[in-house]
Design an enzyme around this catalytic site. Structure first.
Site, short mmCIF file in Angstrom:
data_model
loop_
_atom_site.label_atom_id
_atom_site.label_comp_id
_atom_site.label_asym_id
_atom_site.label_seq_id
_atom_site.Cartn_x
_atom_site.Cartn_y
_atom_site.Cartn_z
N ARG A 27 -13.36 -2.46 -2.59
CA ARG A 27 -12.88 -3.73 -2.04
C ARG A 27 -12.83 -3.68 -0.52
O ARG A 27 -12.80 -2.61 0.08
CB ARG A 27 -11.48 -4.08 -2.58
CG ARG A 27 -10.38 -3.06 -2.25
CD ARG A 27 -9.49 -3.45 -1.13
NE ARG A 27 -8.58 -2.39 -0.78
CZ ARG A 27 -8.80 -1.49 0.15
NH1 ARG A 27 -9.93 -1.50 0.84
NH2 ARG A 27 -7.92 -0.53 0.42
N GLU A 33 -2.32 -5.71 5.46
CA GLU A 33 -2.45 -4.24 5.43
C GLU A 33 -1.10 -3.55 5.40
O GLU A 33 -0.19 -3.89 6.15
CB GLU A 33 -3.24 -3.79 6.66
CG GLU A 33 -4.30 -2.78 6.35
CD GLU A 33 -5.31 -3.25 5.32
OE1 GLU A 33 -5.14 -2.91 4.13
OE2 GLU A 33 -6.26 -3.95 5.68
N HIS A 34 -1.00 -2.56 4.52
CA HIS A 34 0.22 -1.74 4.38
C HIS A 34 1.43 -2.60 4.05
O HIS A 34 2.54 -2.34 4.55
CB HIS A 34 0.48 -0.93 5.66
CG HIS A 34 -0.49 0.21 5.84
ND1 HIS A 34 -0.37 1.40 5.16
CD2 HIS A 34 -1.60 0.32 6.60
CE1 HIS A 34 -1.36 2.21 5.52
NE2 HIS A 34 -2.13 1.57 6.38
N GLY A 130 -11.89 3.51 3.50
CA GLY A 130 -10.99 2.36 3.41
C GLY A 130 -11.53 1.26 2.51
O GLY A 130 -11.02 0.14 2.51
N SER A 132 -11.77 1.81 -0.76
CA SER A 132 -11.11 2.09 -2.02
C SER A 132 -11.99 2.73 -3.10
O SER A 132 -11.95 2.34 -4.26
CB SER A 132 -10.49 0.79 -2.55
OG SER A 132 -9.36 1.14 -3.25
N SER A 133 -12.75 3.73 -2.68
CA SER A 133 -13.50 4.49 -3.68
C SER A 133 -12.54 5.18 -4.63
O SER A 133 -12.82 5.32 -5.83
CB SER A 133 -14.39 5.54 -2.98
OG SER A 133 -13.62 6.53 -2.35
N ASP A 177 -5.46 -2.22 -4.60
CA ASP A 177 -6.83 -1.75 -4.84
C ASP A 177 -7.21 -1.82 -6.31
O ASP A 177 -8.31 -2.21 -6.68
CB ASP A 177 -6.98 -0.30 -4.33
CG ASP A 177 -6.63 -0.18 -2.86
OD1 ASP A 177 -6.48 -1.22 -2.20
OD2 ASP A 177 -6.49 0.95 -2.39
N ASN A 220 -9.24 10.73 4.57
CA ASN A 220 -8.89 11.09 3.19
C ASN A 220 -7.38 11.04 3.04
O ASN A 220 -6.65 11.86 3.58
CB ASN A 220 -9.43 12.49 2.87
CG ASN A 220 -9.27 12.83 1.41
OD1 ASN A 220 -8.31 12.39 0.76
ND2 ASN A 220 -10.19 13.60 0.89
P1 ADP Z 1 -10.93 5.56 0.01
O1 ADP Z 1 -10.21 5.12 -1.20
O2 ADP Z 1 -10.60 4.79 1.23
O3 ADP Z 1 -12.42 5.66 -0.20
P2 ADP Z 1 -9.49 8.03 -0.40
O4 ADP Z 1 -9.15 9.15 0.53
O5 ADP Z 1 -8.36 7.30 -1.01
O6 ADP Z 1 -10.44 7.03 0.39
O7 ADP Z 1 -10.43 8.59 -1.57
C1 ADP Z 1 -11.65 9.31 -1.28
C2 ADP Z 1 -11.88 10.38 -2.33
O8 ADP Z 1 -12.39 9.78 -3.56
C3 ADP Z 1 -12.98 11.37 -1.95
O9 ADP Z 1 -12.45 12.41 -1.14
C4 ADP Z 1 -13.44 11.89 -3.31
O10 ADP Z 1 -12.56 12.91 -3.81
C5 ADP Z 1 -13.28 10.67 -4.20
N1 ADP Z 1 -14.59 9.99 -4.40
C6 ADP Z 1 -15.03 8.87 -3.80
N2 ADP Z 1 -16.28 8.52 -4.24
C7 ADP Z 1 -16.63 9.44 -5.16
C8 ADP Z 1 -17.79 9.64 -6.00
N3 ADP Z 1 -18.86 8.83 -5.96
N4 ADP Z 1 -17.77 10.69 -6.84
C9 ADP Z 1 -16.71 11.52 -6.88
N5 ADP Z 1 -15.60 11.39 -6.14
C10 ADP Z 1 -15.55 10.38 -5.27
P1 NG1 Z 2 -7.03 2.86 0.80
O1 NG1 Z 2 -7.70 2.32 1.95
O2 NG1 Z 2 -7.84 2.73 -0.44
O3 NG1 Z 2 -6.56 4.24 0.96
C1 NG1 Z 2 -4.36 2.26 0.71
C2 NG1 Z 2 -3.56 1.94 -0.54
C3 NG1 Z 2 -3.32 0.43 -0.73
C4 NG1 Z 2 -2.79 -0.20 0.54
C5 NG1 Z 2 -3.70 0.19 1.72
C6 NG1 Z 2 -3.19 -0.33 3.03
C7 NG1 Z 2 -3.84 3.39 -2.48
C8 NG1 Z 2 -4.63 3.65 -3.71
N1 NG1 Z 2 -4.27 2.39 -1.72
O4 NG1 Z 2 -5.73 1.90 0.53
O5 NG1 Z 2 -2.43 0.21 -1.81
O6 NG1 Z 2 -1.45 0.17 0.77
O7 NG1 Z 2 -3.85 1.60 1.83
O8 NG1 Z 2 -3.08 -1.71 3.03
O9 NG1 Z 2 -2.87 4.07 -2.23
MG MG Z 3 -8.07 5.22 -1.59
#
Ligand code: ADP
Ligand code: NG1
Ligand code: MG
Length: 439
Positions: A27, A33-34, A130, A132-133, A177, A220
């Site tokens: 997304r 935010e936050h 950011g 939301s993977s 998310d 991360n």
């Molecule tokens: P965001 O949600 O913003 O992308 P996060 O720090 O919350 O960042 O999550 C990222 C973590 O998700 C990565 O460090 C990895 O462990 C996991 N991840 C993301 N994409 C994949 C993928 N395609 N396969 C396996 N793990 C993944």
């Molecule tokens: P990302 O960017 O996916 O780490 C995080 C929180 C959201 C929200 C935002 C800030 C998780 C899974 N996601 O998102 O709930 O607080 O930061 O708006 O903790």
């Molecule tokens: Mg995340």
């Protein structure tokens, strides 16, 4: 990777054909935010990038998780019956899937089911950007198990379940998310409110586009304690304000809850913050003196495992951001009806400045992208997601998209970022997660 190739790879690796495919999108948060974890509504859209899992039962009692990018994300397996007992405090990628699986298993009455499940994961969401993977992984795994073991939980059930179970990774996020990933509507933004979870599709004005720009700084959230520190500061701010307003502070967990009890407007809440809190950070001693409590009680009532040693709390700035951001989201949603795109852009830029100066969750690269975009004619620009890196989202009139992207390419994707322009794309607001029966 194409769906046919993922299915073929699953068959080669596990020696059977998969039964279900689940797909959950990432997304981009347009504004808000936050504030989800403070009890306030947010306004994200789902994007075209997603996590896909093909899954099926196997003839063992094991949970086997493979990834198409096997060098980066090594395979994992454990007894399926032990999946929900595993302590998920590490940062390995498979822990996000275990969060989703654990959430589904906890939601159900105790089950003696010992069927093994195999999963192959493939993703196109840039990690730590950011977008939301992490939640897409959690939701996609929950969907895969829910379908494969025929548990019958609805998308709405799963949204609340996954929001709680992602906490097992060690971050105390809100529910934005997971809700948008599972419940998004194509071509619409979604106004999402919490406790209870409520979603309201919002029509965005025609003639505008959203450009996502990756700052190339990976953020991360499960590593370090910046994210949880903000969650703790918001909780402490709410409790301290409650005490200063003569309320029982132990009953307050969020700034949203405090506003509800005081029955005041967001503008009045900002005045209370300005009147009651000083701008300098609060020391732990000062907080204990105001709350008239012990260190042990404070840690138990207000902090978490990752924040129990924090000694300095920027309460004024965090609370001011939350109440002002909550009010910007309401305004943005209303202004969408009149399509005043200049005002929408200004609200986004104000949101960025609040994140930058009061919430201190931006970084130089994100600030640079926003500045370049505005100078090049964008209507508004802000960081999206948790920040400290990751992506910015830029709102432009269609006819200006090309010029704004050119300026970002020429001024930002230079030097060590040359060649990383694929981190910039125009989003389409996509639909939420799907599950397909492959049999
Ligand atoms: P965001 O949600 O913003 O992308 P996060 O720090 O919350 O960042 O999550 C990222 C973590 O998700 C990565 O460090 C990895 O462990 C996991 N991840 C993301 N994409 C994949 C993928 N395609 N396969 C396996 N793990 C993944
Ligand atoms: P990302 O960017 O996916 O780490 C995080 C929180 C959201 C929200 C935002 C800030 C998780 C899974 N996601 O998102 O709930 O607080 O930061 O708006 O903790
Ligand atoms: Mg995340």
């Amino acid at each position: 990777m194409e769906v046919e190739s993922i299915i073929k790879l699953y068959t080669e690796q596990f020696g059977s054909t998969p039964e279900y495919l689940s797909r959950a999108p990432g997304r981009v948060n347009i504004i808000g935010e936050h504030i989800d974890y403070c009890g306030y509504g947010v306004l994200p859209i789902a994007i075209q990038n997603s996590i896909t899992i093909v899954a099926g039962r196997n003839k063992t009692s094991e949970l086997n998780i493979h990834n198409t990018e096997f060098h980066r994300y090594p395979a994992f397996s454990c007894k399926f019956s032990a999946a929900s007992d595993i302590s998920i405090d590490g940062v390995s990628w498979h822990n996000y899937l275990l969060c989703g699986i654990k959430g589904v298993l906890e939601h159900l009455p105790h089950t003696t089911e010992v069927t093994g499940v195999s999963m192959l994961v493939s993703g196109t969401i840039p990690p730590g950007a950011g977008l939301s993977s992490s939640s897409a992984l959690v939701c996609c795994a929950a969907l895969a198990v829910n379908a494969t073991l025929k548990y019958g939980l609805s998308m709405q059930d799963l949204a609340s379940t996954c929001a709680k179970s992602e906490h097992y990774i060690g971050t105390e996020g809100g529910g934005m998310d997971q809700a948008i990933s599972l419940l998004a509507t194509e071509n619409k933004a979604m106004y999402i409110q919490f406790d209870p979870l409520r979603l309201e599709p919002v029509e965005l004005p025609i003639g505008i586009s959203f450009i996502v720009v990756n700052s190339c700084v990976e953020s991360n959230k499960a590593v370090g304690n910046q994210f949880n520190t903000r969650v703790a500061e918001c909780r402490v701010a709410a409790q301290l304000l409650a005490k200063l307003e003569g309320l029982e502070w132990r009953e307050i967990r969020t700034l949203g809850q405090l506003q509800e009890i005081l029955k005041l407007s967001l503008t009045e809440m900002i005045s209370i913050v300005e009147a009651r809190l000083h701008k300098e950070p609060f020391s732990r001693e000062e907080i204990l003196a105001i709350l008239k409590t012990s260190e042990k009680d404070f840690i138990q009532m207000s902090l978490s495992a990752k924040t129990k040693d924090n000694i300095s709390f920027s309460l004024y700035q965090r609370a001011k951001h939350v109440y002002s951001e909550a009010s910007r989201v309401c305004r943005f949603k209303e202004v969408c009806k009149s399509s005043d795109v200049i005002l929408l852009g200004a609200l986004m830029t104000n949101s960025h400045n609040s994140c930058r100066y009061d919430y201190e969750c931006s970084c130089k690269e994100l600030d640079d992208i926003c500045e370049i975009s505005i100078k090049a004619g964008a209507l508004g620009a802000r960081l999206t997601g948790a920040g400290w890196g990751g992506c910015a989202v830029v709102m432009v009139k269609h006819e200006h998209a090309g010029e704004v992207m050119k300026q970002i390419r020429d001024q930002f994707f230079v030097g060590e970022r040359t060649g990383k322009e694929e981190g910039m794309f125009v989003t389409v607001s996509s639909s939420g997660a799907i599950v397909l029966d492959l049999m």
